[in-house]
Scaffold this active site. Structure first.
Site, PDB file in Angstrom:
ATOM      1  N   LYS A   1     -10.104  -0.824  10.829  1.00 27.88           N
ATOM      2  CA  LYS A   1     -10.213  -2.049  10.010  1.00 27.88           C
ATOM      3  C   LYS A   1     -10.407  -3.274  10.902  1.00 27.88           C
ATOM      4  O   LYS A   1     -10.468  -4.398  10.433  1.00 27.88           O
ATOM      5  CB  LYS A   1      -8.967  -2.208   9.141  1.00 27.88           C
ATOM      6  CG  LYS A   1      -8.816  -1.095   8.082  1.00 27.88           C
ATOM      7  CD  LYS A   1      -7.689  -1.395   7.148  1.00 27.88           C
ATOM      8  CE  LYS A   1      -7.181  -0.186   6.401  1.00 27.88           C
ATOM      9  NZ  LYS A   1      -8.020   0.224   5.279  1.00 27.88           N
TER      10      LYS A   1
ATOM     11  N   CYS B   1      -4.953   2.372  -3.533  1.00 33.05           N
ATOM     12  CA  CYS B   1      -3.743   2.989  -2.954  1.00 33.05           C
ATOM     13  C   CYS B   1      -2.570   2.012  -3.020  1.00 33.05           C
ATOM     14  O   CYS B   1      -1.763   1.920  -2.081  1.00 33.05           O
ATOM     15  CB  CYS B   1      -3.968   3.445  -1.516  1.00 33.05           C
ATOM     16  SG  CYS B   1      -5.315   4.603  -1.353  1.00 33.05           S
TER      17      CYS B   1
ATOM     18  N   ASP C   1       3.252  -4.323   8.044  1.00 36.33           N
ATOM     19  CA  ASP C   1       2.037  -3.515   7.936  1.00 36.33           C
ATOM     20  C   ASP C   1       0.857  -4.460   8.149  1.00 36.33           C
ATOM     21  O   ASP C   1       0.513  -5.238   7.263  1.00 36.33           O
ATOM     22  CB  ASP C   1       2.012  -2.862   6.553  1.00 36.33           C
ATOM     23  CG  ASP C   1       0.687  -2.172   6.259  1.00 36.33           C
ATOM     24  OD1 ASP C   1      -0.224  -2.227   7.112  1.00 36.33           O
ATOM     25  OD2 ASP C   1       0.570  -1.584   5.164  1.00 36.33           O
TER      26      ASP C   1
ATOM     27  N   GLN D   1      -4.391  -4.886   7.195  1.00 37.02           N
ATOM     28  CA  GLN D   1      -5.424  -5.815   6.705  1.00 37.02           C
ATOM     29  C   GLN D   1      -5.401  -7.153   7.439  1.00 37.02           C
ATOM     30  O   GLN D   1      -6.129  -8.065   7.065  1.00 37.02           O
ATOM     31  CB  GLN D   1      -5.228  -6.074   5.203  1.00 37.02           C
ATOM     32  CG  GLN D   1      -5.413  -4.860   4.330  1.00 37.02           C
ATOM     33  CD  GLN D   1      -6.842  -4.338   4.311  1.00 37.02           C
ATOM     34  OE1 GLN D   1      -7.786  -5.014   4.725  1.00 37.02           O
ATOM     35  NE2 GLN D   1      -7.004  -3.117   3.844  1.00 37.02           N
TER      36      GLN D   1
ATOM     37  N   HIS E   1       0.869  -1.184   0.000  1.00 32.17           N
ATOM     38  CA  HIS E   1       0.000   0.000   0.000  1.00 32.17           C
ATOM     39  C   HIS E   1       0.908   1.236   0.000  1.00 32.17           C
ATOM     40  O   HIS E   1       2.037   1.176   0.506  1.00 32.17           O
ATOM     41  CB  HIS E   1      -0.831  -0.050   1.295  1.00 32.17           C
ATOM     42  CG  HIS E   1      -1.877   1.007   1.415  1.00 32.17           C
ATOM     43  ND1 HIS E   1      -1.600   2.272   1.878  1.00 32.17           N
ATOM     44  CD2 HIS E   1      -3.201   0.976   1.164  1.00 32.17           C
ATOM     45  CE1 HIS E   1      -2.721   2.966   1.900  1.00 32.17           C
ATOM     46  NE2 HIS E   1      -3.712   2.210   1.475  1.00 32.17           N
TER      47      HIS E   1
HETATM   48  N1  C6P Z   1      -6.286   0.488   2.885  1.00 28.98           N
HETATM   49  C1  C6P Z   1      -8.155   0.037   1.407  1.00 28.98           C
HETATM   50  O1  C6P Z   1      -9.274   0.281   0.949  1.00 28.98           O
HETATM   51  P1  C6P Z   1      -4.987   3.808   7.263  1.00 28.98           P
HETATM   52  O2  C6P Z   1      -5.546   4.638   6.157  1.00 28.98           O
HETATM   53  O3  C6P Z   1      -3.791   4.449   7.930  1.00 28.98           O
HETATM   54  O4  C6P Z   1      -6.015   3.331   8.230  1.00 28.98           O
HETATM   55  O5  C6P Z   1      -4.464   2.442   6.565  1.00 28.98           O
HETATM   56  C2  C6P Z   1      -3.555   2.522   5.511  1.00 28.98           C
HETATM   57  C3  C6P Z   1      -3.282   1.177   4.953  1.00 28.98           C
HETATM   58  C4  C6P Z   1      -2.036   0.625   5.136  1.00 28.98           C
HETATM   59  N2  C6P Z   1      -1.744  -0.607   4.691  1.00 28.98           N
HETATM   60  C5  C6P Z   1      -2.656  -1.369   4.056  1.00 28.98           C
HETATM   61  C6  C6P Z   1      -2.291  -2.739   3.615  1.00 28.98           C
HETATM   62  C7  C6P Z   1      -3.937  -0.855   3.831  1.00 28.98           C
HETATM   63  O6  C6P Z   1      -4.832  -1.608   3.207  1.00 28.98           O
HETATM   64  C8  C6P Z   1      -4.262   0.454   4.268  1.00 28.98           C
HETATM   65  C9  C6P Z   1      -5.604   1.053   3.983  1.00 28.98           C
HETATM   66  C10 C6P Z   1      -7.636   0.876   2.562  1.00 28.98           C
HETATM   67  O7  C6P Z   1      -7.467  -0.864   0.961  1.00 28.98           O
HETATM   68  C11 C6P Z   1      -7.789   2.350   2.290  1.00 28.98           C
HETATM   69  S1  C6P Z   1      -6.759   2.897   0.962  1.00 28.98           S
END
Ligand code: C6P
Length: 407
Positions: free
Chosen positions: A226, A364, A200, A203, A123
């Site tokens: 999440k 993203c 990370d 997910q 991401h």
């Molecule tokens: N992915 C998706 O629809 P934040 O925005 O900080 O809570 O998470 C960022 C982020 C980081 N790593 C991974 C693997 C992610 O999937 C995400 C967020 C969402 O896939 C929003 S773009």
């Protein structure tokens, strides 16, 4: 324990919503999950009974707020099997957690010519912070190749680990492909060469049990929203040894020991990294979310979600033009797909008219879509409250898309 999806659904008030006579079918759980009543009640009850600033107030209400906030930290510590509460830093989300490590840990250690390895399926949150740190030092961010199936190429990774590698940052579960990466093995290979590893977990935490000590990583980042928790709260877990060495990321109140114009000394962990009034209610909500998934149990959660994803894949193959993007060895409840040459935004728009919410776009994660030669995909992602009937509705709506676009 048997998993009763209808009982789980009853915990989520939003699932009773409908629009233009169609019930909400929410299949965009990788973007954010819905919140159970227990989380909503914990947040509102905090404001109704316990709201005050933390770590400062010399009255009973302040002590109550501090207990609620620090109690949430203890819950997260147990959830991750961290060695101590001092290793649990509350941040806004996975993005801020990774930026914190890139800025405070990596950047001061980087020299020109050094390398940070990230996988090709990251991401943007696990690419751009490292690029910023690398650019400032004349270092480079190098992508670890992935296979056509959407797995990290472990041989290529092992070969890339070298004397200039300063950091490895890899996603635990991919938001774009659903891959569950062999992160223990990835961390082991890095550790053998003395290279720190950040995972990370944005997910991962809603779908698999996470034990940071067993994973053998140095940092783990995730977002509360999440994991059925509130938005605006997340966690950076880091090994105490590293966190002690790292300079603060933000300066301000509650992170200091003593401030003088001649110089400032900083508070102990974890406060050193939590400048300013934190998202107290968010942390309390996250604590409730952790309790909620722990009570369901990850074995039951994974069994339900795996069965649902298998069922979805079987049914989706009946839709003319359906093409899954990525067929990784192990996968979470995420299916990225193309539908002939219908644009993914058109797919999502028609599905919306049927009450089915999915995501379409680059998620993203542009580099991984480039890797597959696609500007965008449609993505359905499942959670504990999704049902086979909802998958059937998704499939029926996709058949409508095919009819509508005449392909
Ligand atoms: N992915 C998706 O629809 P934040 O925005 O900080 O809570 O998470 C960022 C982020 C980081 N790593 C991974 C693997 C992610 O999937 C995400 C967020 C969402 O896939 C929003 S773009």
């Amino acid at each position: 324990m048997t998993f009763d999806v209808e009982r789980v659904r009853a915990d989520f008030p939003i699932l009773g919503e409908s629009y233009r006579g169609k019930p909400l079918i929410y299949l965009d759980n990788a973007a954010t999950t819905q919140k159970p009543r227990a989380v909503i009640d914990a947040v509102s009850s905090y404001y109704e009974t316990s709201n005050a600033n933390v770590h400062r107030a010399l009255y009973w209400l302040g002590a109550r707020a501090t207990d609620a906030f620090e109690g949430a930290r203890v819950k997260v510590k147990r959830f991750l099997n961290a060695a101590s509460e001092r290793e649990v830093i509350f941040v806004r989300g996975a993005t801020e957690a990774i930026n914190l490590v890139a800025h405070s840990f990596a950047r001061p250690r980087l020299q020109p010519g050094d390398e940070i390895l990230v996988s090709h399926m990251e991401h943007h949150s696990n690419i751009v912070p490292w690029q910023l740190a690398a650019q400032a030092a004349g270092a480079a961010v190098r992508p670890i190749p992935i296979t056509d199936a959407g797995d990290i190429d472990l041989d290529a990774y092992a070969a890339m680990l070298g004397p200039r590698t300063r950091m490895v940052a890899v996603v635990h579960v991919s938001n774009a492909l659903g891959t569950i990466n062999p992160v223990e093995e990835i961390a082991r290979l890095a550790r053998e060469r003395g290279v720190p590893v950040l995972l990370d977990g944005a997910q991962a935490t809603a779908h698999v049990a996470v034990d940071v000590q067993r994973l053998g990583c140095d940092f783990y980042a995730f977002s509360g929203h999440k994991l059925y928790g509130p938005t605006g709260i997340g966690v950076l877990w880091g090994r105490e040894r590293w966190l002690r060495e790292m300079p603060p990321y933000h300066g301000g109140g509650d992170m200091i020991r003593e401030v003088k114009f001649s110089g400032t000394t900083f508070a102990d962990l974890p406060n050193k990294f939590e400048a300013g009034t934190p998202d107290i209610a968010g942390a309390v909500g996250l604590g409730a979310a952790v309790d909620y998934v722990t009570a369901l149990g990850f074995e039951a959660i994974a069994a339900h979600e795996e069965a649902l994803t298998d069922y979805a894949l079987e049914r989706l193959r009946t839709v003319p033009g359906f093409q899954r993007v990525g067929e990784p060895r192990r996968r979470g409840p995420v299916i990225s797909f193309a539908l002939g040459d219908v644009h993914p935004h058109d797919v999502a728009t028609v599905l919306d008219m049927e009450g089915v919410a999915i995501r379409a776009g680059h998620h993203c994660a542009q580099p991984v879509l480039d890797r597959f030669g696609l500007p965008a995909t449609a993505r359905a992602s499942f959670a504990i409250y999704n049902t086979r009937a909802e998958i059937d509705a998704l499939v029926a709506a996709l058949h409508k898309v095919v009819e509508l676009f005449g392909r």
